[in-house]
Design a protein around this motif. Structure first.
Motif, mmCIF file in Angstrom:
data_model
loop_
_atom_site.group_PDB
_atom_site.id
_atom_site.type_symbol
_atom_site.label_atom_id
_atom_site.label_comp_id
_atom_site.label_asym_id
_atom_site.label_seq_id
_atom_site.Cartn_x
_atom_site.Cartn_y
_atom_site.Cartn_z
ATOM 1 N N ALA A 183 0.907 -1.204 0.387
ATOM 2 C CA ALA A 183 -0.274 0.141 0.257
ATOM 3 C C ALA A 183 0.572 1.553 0.020
ATOM 4 O O ALA A 183 1.971 1.460 0.888
ATOM 5 C CB ALA A 183 -0.729 0.093 1.340
ATOM 6 N N GLY A 184 0.922 2.045 -1.026
ATOM 7 C CA GLY A 184 1.621 3.350 -1.163
ATOM 8 C C GLY A 184 2.723 3.186 -1.042
ATOM 9 O O GLY A 184 2.879 4.378 -1.949
ATOM 10 N N MET A 185 2.867 2.525 -2.093
ATOM 11 C CA MET A 185 4.360 1.770 -3.194
ATOM 12 C C MET A 185 4.106 2.944 -4.425
ATOM 13 O O MET A 185 3.208 2.823 -5.433
ATOM 14 C CB MET A 185 4.794 0.150 -3.580
ATOM 15 C CG MET A 185 5.285 0.897 -4.414
ATOM 16 S SD MET A 185 6.015 -0.981 -4.628
ATOM 17 C CE MET A 185 6.650 -1.545 -5.932
ATOM 18 N N ARG A 186 5.346 3.798 -5.031
ATOM 19 C CA ARG A 186 5.386 4.528 -6.153
ATOM 20 C C ARG A 186 6.084 3.680 -6.988
ATOM 21 O O ARG A 186 6.426 3.161 -6.951
ATOM 22 C CB ARG A 186 6.148 5.851 -6.375
ATOM 23 C CG ARG A 186 5.648 6.474 -7.137
ATOM 24 C CD ARG A 186 6.863 7.617 -7.723
ATOM 25 N NE ARG A 186 5.527 8.121 -6.518
ATOM 26 C CZ ARG A 186 6.601 10.181 -5.909
ATOM 27 N NH1 ARG A 186 7.480 10.117 -5.688
ATOM 28 N NH2 ARG A 186 5.770 10.543 -5.418
ATOM 29 N N LEU A 187 5.306 3.132 -7.776
ATOM 30 C CA LEU A 187 5.657 1.935 -9.183
ATOM 31 C C LEU A 187 7.324 3.021 -9.519
ATOM 32 O O LEU A 187 6.025 4.048 -10.950
ATOM 33 C CB LEU A 187 5.092 1.537 -10.429
ATOM 34 C CG LEU A 187 4.394 0.778 -9.772
ATOM 35 C CD1 LEU A 187 3.008 0.212 -10.325
ATOM 36 C CD2 LEU A 187 5.272 -0.267 -9.437
ATOM 37 N N GLU A 188 7.810 3.349 -9.288
ATOM 38 C CA GLU A 188 9.132 3.798 -10.612
ATOM 39 C C GLU A 188 9.600 3.888 -11.740
ATOM 40 O O GLU A 188 9.897 4.853 -12.961
ATOM 41 C CB GLU A 188 10.224 4.174 -9.018
ATOM 42 C CG GLU A 188 10.243 4.666 -8.218
ATOM 43 C CD GLU A 188 11.322 5.218 -7.428
ATOM 44 O OE1 GLU A 188 12.172 4.998 -7.827
ATOM 45 O OE2 GLU A 188 11.636 5.678 -5.916
ATOM 46 N N ALA A 189 9.010 2.079 -11.812
ATOM 47 C CA ALA A 189 9.566 1.980 -13.198
ATOM 48 C C ALA A 189 8.290 2.586 -14.178
ATOM 49 O O ALA A 189 9.094 2.884 -15.538
ATOM 50 C CB ALA A 189 9.461 0.455 -13.358
ATOM 51 N N VAL A 190 7.805 3.289 -13.769
ATOM 52 C CA VAL A 190 6.490 3.971 -14.533
ATOM 53 C C VAL A 190 6.321 5.545 -14.180
ATOM 54 O O VAL A 190 5.956 6.329 -14.834
ATOM 55 C CB VAL A 190 5.323 3.349 -15.015
ATOM 56 C CG1 VAL A 190 4.971 1.915 -15.468
ATOM 57 C CG2 VAL A 190 4.598 2.930 -13.618
ATOM 58 N N ASP A 191 6.493 5.606 -13.180
ATOM 59 C CA ASP A 191 7.051 7.416 -12.885
ATOM 60 C C ASP A 191 7.611 7.485 -11.726
ATOM 61 O O ASP A 191 7.550 7.768 -10.565
ATOM 62 C CB ASP A 191 5.338 7.481 -11.870
ATOM 63 C CG ASP A 191 4.662 8.886 -12.184
ATOM 64 O OD1 ASP A 191 5.755 9.865 -11.797
ATOM 65 O OD2 ASP A 191 3.865 9.110 -11.172
ATOM 66 N N PRO A 192 9.061 7.168 -12.788
ATOM 67 C CA PRO A 192 10.162 7.272 -11.786
ATOM 68 C C PRO A 192 10.101 9.193 -11.231
ATOM 69 O O PRO A 192 10.762 8.722 -9.589
ATOM 70 C CB PRO A 192 11.477 7.736 -12.841
ATOM 71 C CG PRO A 192 10.371 8.026 -14.012
ATOM 72 C CD PRO A 192 9.179 7.596 -13.479
ATOM 73 N N ASP A 193 9.906 10.487 -11.064
ATOM 74 C CA ASP A 193 9.688 11.136 -10.380
ATOM 75 C C ASP A 193 8.639 11.670 -10.342
ATOM 76 O O ASP A 193 8.133 12.756 -9.706
ATOM 77 C CB ASP A 193 10.997 12.539 -10.940
ATOM 78 C CG ASP A 193 9.944 12.610 -12.517
ATOM 79 O OD1 ASP A 193 8.703 11.655 -12.881
ATOM 80 O OD2 ASP A 193 10.352 13.455 -13.552
ATOM 81 N N GLY A 194 7.717 10.992 -10.162
ATOM 82 C CA GLY A 194 5.960 11.297 -9.518
ATOM 83 C C GLY A 194 5.462 12.620 -10.246
ATOM 84 O O GLY A 194 4.329 12.908 -9.362
ATOM 85 N N ARG A 195 6.268 12.488 -11.508
ATOM 86 C CA ARG A 195 5.180 13.929 -12.429
ATOM 87 C C ARG A 195 3.511 12.786 -12.877
ATOM 88 O O ARG A 195 2.686 14.100 -13.217
ATOM 89 C CB ARG A 195 6.339 13.629 -13.356
ATOM 90 C CG ARG A 195 7.345 14.793 -13.714
ATOM 91 C CD ARG A 195 8.233 14.245 -15.087
ATOM 92 N NE ARG A 195 7.443 15.047 -15.833
ATOM 93 C CZ ARG A 195 7.660 14.762 -16.722
ATOM 94 N NH1 ARG A 195 8.481 14.132 -17.427
ATOM 95 N NH2 ARG A 195 6.640 15.745 -18.429
ATOM 96 N N ILE A 196 3.067 11.899 -12.891
ATOM 97 C CA ILE A 196 2.245 11.557 -13.393
ATOM 98 C C ILE A 196 1.087 11.507 -11.633
ATOM 99 O O ILE A 196 0.141 12.018 -12.072
ATOM 100 C CB ILE A 196 1.997 10.407 -13.669
ATOM 101 C CG1 ILE A 196 3.129 9.687 -15.098
ATOM 102 C CG2 ILE A 196 0.613 9.875 -14.312
ATOM 103 C CD1 ILE A 196 2.976 8.356 -15.008
ATOM 104 N N GLU A 197 2.021 11.068 -11.140
ATOM 105 C CA GLU A 197 1.067 11.505 -9.340
ATOM 106 C C GLU A 197 0.703 12.344 -9.373
ATOM 107 O O GLU A 197 -0.056 13.160 -8.489
ATOM 108 C CB GLU A 197 1.490 10.562 -8.500
ATOM 109 C CG GLU A 197 0.958 10.050 -7.397
ATOM 110 C CD GLU A 197 2.255 9.846 -5.644
ATOM 111 O OE1 GLU A 197 2.054 10.088 -4.886
ATOM 112 O OE2 GLU A 197 2.982 9.164 -6.845
ATOM 113 N N LYS A 198 1.692 14.121 -9.656
ATOM 114 C CA LYS A 198 0.938 14.891 -9.440
ATOM 115 C C LYS A 198 0.939 15.583 -10.112
ATOM 116 O O LYS A 198 -0.200 16.582 -9.897
ATOM 117 C CB LYS A 198 2.856 15.688 -9.454
ATOM 118 C CG LYS A 198 3.742 15.657 -8.098
ATOM 119 C CD LYS A 198 5.062 16.320 -8.308
ATOM 120 C CE LYS A 198 6.466 15.846 -7.903
ATOM 121 N NZ LYS A 198 7.624 16.144 -7.664
#
Length: 326
Positions: free
Chosen positions: A117-132
């Motif tokens: 839970a809460g893990m960011r998939l850095e393979a697809v969103d390495p710097d969190g740009r999509i999440e932001k």
């Protein structure tokens, strides 16, 4: 509804045409030859013996369309971080964002209650740009099963299938999930509302993580891969590893490898998205489809030797061809 489809390739074009034909106000974000073709000739869908021509609004400038009721992202994973930034003017507080993507999406664990839970998939969103750029509460999960191919800019051929599944990232039922599902049903899709979209995504990933990278390596469509006894055996082993990994993190689709292979077998001769990208000299989305899966396995110390081996080979194949995104 006011709907914008970001990406007018095989799947995006298919969805846009069907939704336009159902009476919705559909726009597409496109560029280059595809944008020119749609504006000149409409978006064209070949399905069975019919040709559907949809005079959708096509533009490269999201800000010209305004806030939408629904935004469908139908692009390859490597392009998504840049695309979501450009599409921000389309997304308001009540907009439903539907990522129609291959592989594990960036949001997969963000609202999960499971082991990661809460893990960011850095393979697809390495710097969190999509999440932001995309509020997680606006996202409605989606799994697209149809097989389509873009035969030329703005011209799509629907090969087989019409199943689409929608679900809330946090699981459970919701009115908006039911509304979107019914909208797609009315447009002629075999649409389903799921209360556990994580399992539906894993179910599709069982096939994608096998068929896509192996087709990249050997250049064959899915029916030829399945008909080869040695490769089918490899698929069974890879799927068994994926199912065991899912069990370890609380994802348990009710299917076995033979059944999952059978689903793809019924589709006939299908060129995977990776094989289509290879032939068109486009970037290969190896990370979302297989790299993210290997990353999850590493996080929980799950043994996936065959998945790791195929990932390493397919990644190097993409790299040597200059098709591995940065």
């Amino acid at each position: 509804m006011r709907i914008t489809v970001v990406g007018a390739g095989a799947i995006g074009g298919f969805l846009a045409c069907k939704l336009f034909a159902a009476g919705h106000q559909v726009s597409v974000i496109a560029r280059g030859a595809t944008l020119t073709a749609i504006n000149e000739n409409g978006l064209r869908l070949h399905s069975s013996d019919q040709v559907l021509v949809s005079r959708v609004t096509a533009t490269s400038q999201a800000h010209s369309l305004g806030v939408q009721d629904a935004v469908i992202f139908a692009v390859k994973a490597p392009a998504l971080p840049t695309v979501v930034e450009a599409a921000k003017p389309l997304i308001g507080p009540d907009t439903v964002v539907i990522p129609a993507l291959n592989g594990l999406p960036w949001w997969y664990f963000l609202k999960s209650s499971g082991a990661l839970a809460g893990m960011r998939l850095e393979a697809v969103d390495p710097d969190g740009r999509i999440e932001k750029a995309v509020p997680i509460d606006s996202v409605l999960g989606c799994v697209v099963f149809p097989s389509c191919v873009a035969i030329s800019p703005g011209v799509i051929r629907h090969m087989s299938g019409s199943k689409i599944v929608f679900g809330e990232p946090g699981g459970g039922a919701s009115q908006r999930n039911l509304d979107i599902t019914q909208m797609f049903q009315a447009a002629g899709f075999d649409a389903h509302a799921s209360e556990d979209i994580h399992e539906d995504i894993w179910l599709k990933l069982l096939g994608n993580a096998c068929f896509n990278p192996v087709s990249l390596l050997v250049g064959c469509p899915t029916d030829e891969l399945i008909d080869d006894p040695a490769i089918k055996s490899l698929f069974i082993e890879m799927m068994s590893e994926s199912l065991a990994l899912g069990q370890q993190i609380g994802i348990r689709p009710a299917i076995n490898p033979e059944q999952r292979i059978g689903i793809t077998r019924k589709l006939g001769k299908v060129k995977t998205s990776m094989l289509q990208d290879l032939e068109a000299n486009r970037p290969i989305e190896i990370e979302a489809i297989l790299g993210a899966l290997v990353t999850v396995a590493e996080r929980v110390n799950a043994p996936v030797p065959r998945l790791q081996a195929v990932y390493a080979l397919a990644r190097m194949r993409a790299k040597t061809l200059g098709l591995l995104p940065d």
